[in-house]
Enzyme design. Structure first.
Site, mmCIF file in Angstrom:
data_model
loop_
_atom_site.group_PDB
_atom_site.id
_atom_site.type_symbol
_atom_site.label_atom_id
_atom_site.label_comp_id
_atom_site.label_asym_id
_atom_site.label_seq_id
_atom_site.Cartn_x
_atom_site.Cartn_y
_atom_site.Cartn_z
ATOM 1 N N ARG A 51 1.056 -2.447 -17.888
ATOM 2 C CA ARG A 51 2.235 -2.823 -17.108
ATOM 3 C C ARG A 51 3.440 -2.876 -18.028
ATOM 4 O O ARG A 51 3.675 -3.881 -18.709
ATOM 5 C CB ARG A 51 2.008 -4.176 -16.428
ATOM 6 C CG ARG A 51 0.842 -4.165 -15.453
ATOM 7 C CD ARG A 51 0.518 -5.569 -14.968
ATOM 8 N NE ARG A 51 -0.548 -5.536 -13.961
ATOM 9 C CZ ARG A 51 -1.078 -6.628 -13.425
ATOM 10 N NH1 ARG A 51 -0.651 -7.821 -13.785
ATOM 11 N NH2 ARG A 51 -2.030 -6.519 -12.519
ATOM 12 N N ASP A 53 7.295 -3.163 -19.367
ATOM 13 C CA ASP A 53 8.384 -4.078 -19.031
ATOM 14 C C ASP A 53 9.565 -3.360 -18.400
ATOM 15 O O ASP A 53 9.659 -2.117 -18.439
ATOM 16 C CB ASP A 53 8.900 -4.783 -20.302
ATOM 17 C CG ASP A 53 7.840 -5.638 -20.971
ATOM 18 O OD1 ASP A 53 6.872 -6.032 -20.301
ATOM 19 O OD2 ASP A 53 8.008 -5.915 -22.182
ATOM 20 N N TYR A 110 1.949 3.331 -28.500
ATOM 21 C CA TYR A 110 3.372 3.206 -28.196
ATOM 22 C C TYR A 110 4.202 3.779 -29.335
ATOM 23 O O TYR A 110 3.786 3.764 -30.502
ATOM 24 C CB TYR A 110 3.763 1.741 -28.019
ATOM 25 C CG TYR A 110 3.317 1.105 -26.728
ATOM 26 C CD1 TYR A 110 4.152 1.069 -25.620
ATOM 27 C CD2 TYR A 110 2.064 0.508 -26.615
ATOM 28 C CE1 TYR A 110 3.759 0.469 -24.430
ATOM 29 C CE2 TYR A 110 1.646 -0.095 -25.436
ATOM 30 C CZ TYR A 110 2.506 -0.107 -24.344
ATOM 31 O OH TYR A 110 2.118 -0.708 -23.176
ATOM 32 N N ARG A 200 7.320 -5.207 -28.854
ATOM 33 C CA ARG A 200 8.733 -5.496 -29.059
ATOM 34 C C ARG A 200 8.932 -6.621 -30.083
ATOM 35 O O ARG A 200 9.873 -6.587 -30.870
ATOM 36 C CB ARG A 200 9.399 -5.821 -27.740
ATOM 37 C CG ARG A 200 9.480 -4.598 -26.811
ATOM 38 C CD ARG A 200 9.899 -4.974 -25.406
ATOM 39 N NE ARG A 200 11.220 -5.592 -25.391
ATOM 40 C CZ ARG A 200 11.723 -6.226 -24.330
ATOM 41 N NH1 ARG A 200 10.993 -6.333 -23.215
ATOM 42 N NH2 ARG A 200 12.920 -6.748 -24.385
#
Length: 249
Positions: A51, A53, A110, A200
């Site tokens: 999921r 952001d 990522y 992040r």
């Protein structure tokens, strides 16, 4: 009714994340489910590998759904994309009985982009985090090595389910190259799973090391203390892309 597995790419700039929300908030899942409902004539539920952001992008999100379809997989791919907005598109699709995109995944990868430019770069504003001055690449990579292997990453995020914050990181590395506007830095991280906001927060702390505001030892200490308040810098979402999800086959 067949179970379909598909890879999905999207520009997350206009969406409140991937996951469907109550009300009229635009989400990637909501847009895909609306496209499928038009084809099926009834609601179709989509599950995803992760999921993302608000504002986060993907080139390799993986989804699954059940659908009655009488034509080829290629025809289904084209039909779904014809009903999707221009900033979301399926890349491939196939039938895969019993497949679950989250539970069957063995790792997610990522990529995060940072640019160092003295002036704003309009074409990069939805694709990268801009900092004003160059970063120390050697320091970035030394910080990146700290998180390799299995650790409790409670400093960098909350578990989406339950209390387990232990994760295993397989790849963590930075590259840099010169651009007309300054420097471009790309961070690639792959792990068996991630905590909420983990990537992040990891990027935010490593950039602090690259700026000389923290040391590698500071990052090691923060990781060991398992205190999310120590990860003070949350890198902005627009630099983050879910590139791929890996499965055993």
């Amino acid at each position: 009714m067949a179970r379909y597995r598909a890879s999905l790419a999207y520009d997350g700039s206009a969406y409140q994340g991937f996951q469907r929300q109550a009300g009229d908030a635009p989400t990637v899942q909501g847009a895909v489910e609306q496209a499928l409902a038009r084809l099926a004539g009834q609601p179709v539920s989509v599950t995803a590998a992760g999921r993302t952001d608000t504002g986060v992008h993907a080139t390799g999100q993986v989804i699954a759904f059940d659908l009655e379809w009488r034509h080829s997989d290629a025809a289904l791919l084209n039909a779904i994309n014809a009903h999707l907005p221009d900033d979301i598109a399926l890349q491939e699709i196939r039938q895969h009985p019993g497949f679950h995109p989250r539970y069957d995944a063995i790792s997610r990868c990522y990529r995060y982009t940072v640019i160092a430019a003295p002036q704003p770069q309009p074409l990069q504003r939805q694709r990268a985090w801009r900092v004003n001055t160059p970063l120390d690449v050697a320091a970035l990579n030394a910080a990146a090595q700290v998180i390799l292997g299995e650790h409790d990453f409670a400093t960098f995020g909350q578990a989406p389910r339950g209390e387990n914050t232990v994760r295993t990181v397989f790849t963590s590395a930075w590259t840099a190259d010169v651009q007309p506007y300054g420097w471009r830095y790309e961070y690639v991280v792959e792990a068996n799973a991630f905590l909420y906001h983990m990537v992040r927060r990891l990027v935010g702390m490593q950039v602090e090391v690259g700026r000389g505001r923290m040391t590698v030892a500071d990052m090691q200490g923060a990781l060991a203390r398992q205190d999310v308040s120590l990860a003070r810098v949350l890198a902005p979402p627009q630099g983050l892309v879910l590139e791929c999800v890996r499965y055993r086959e």
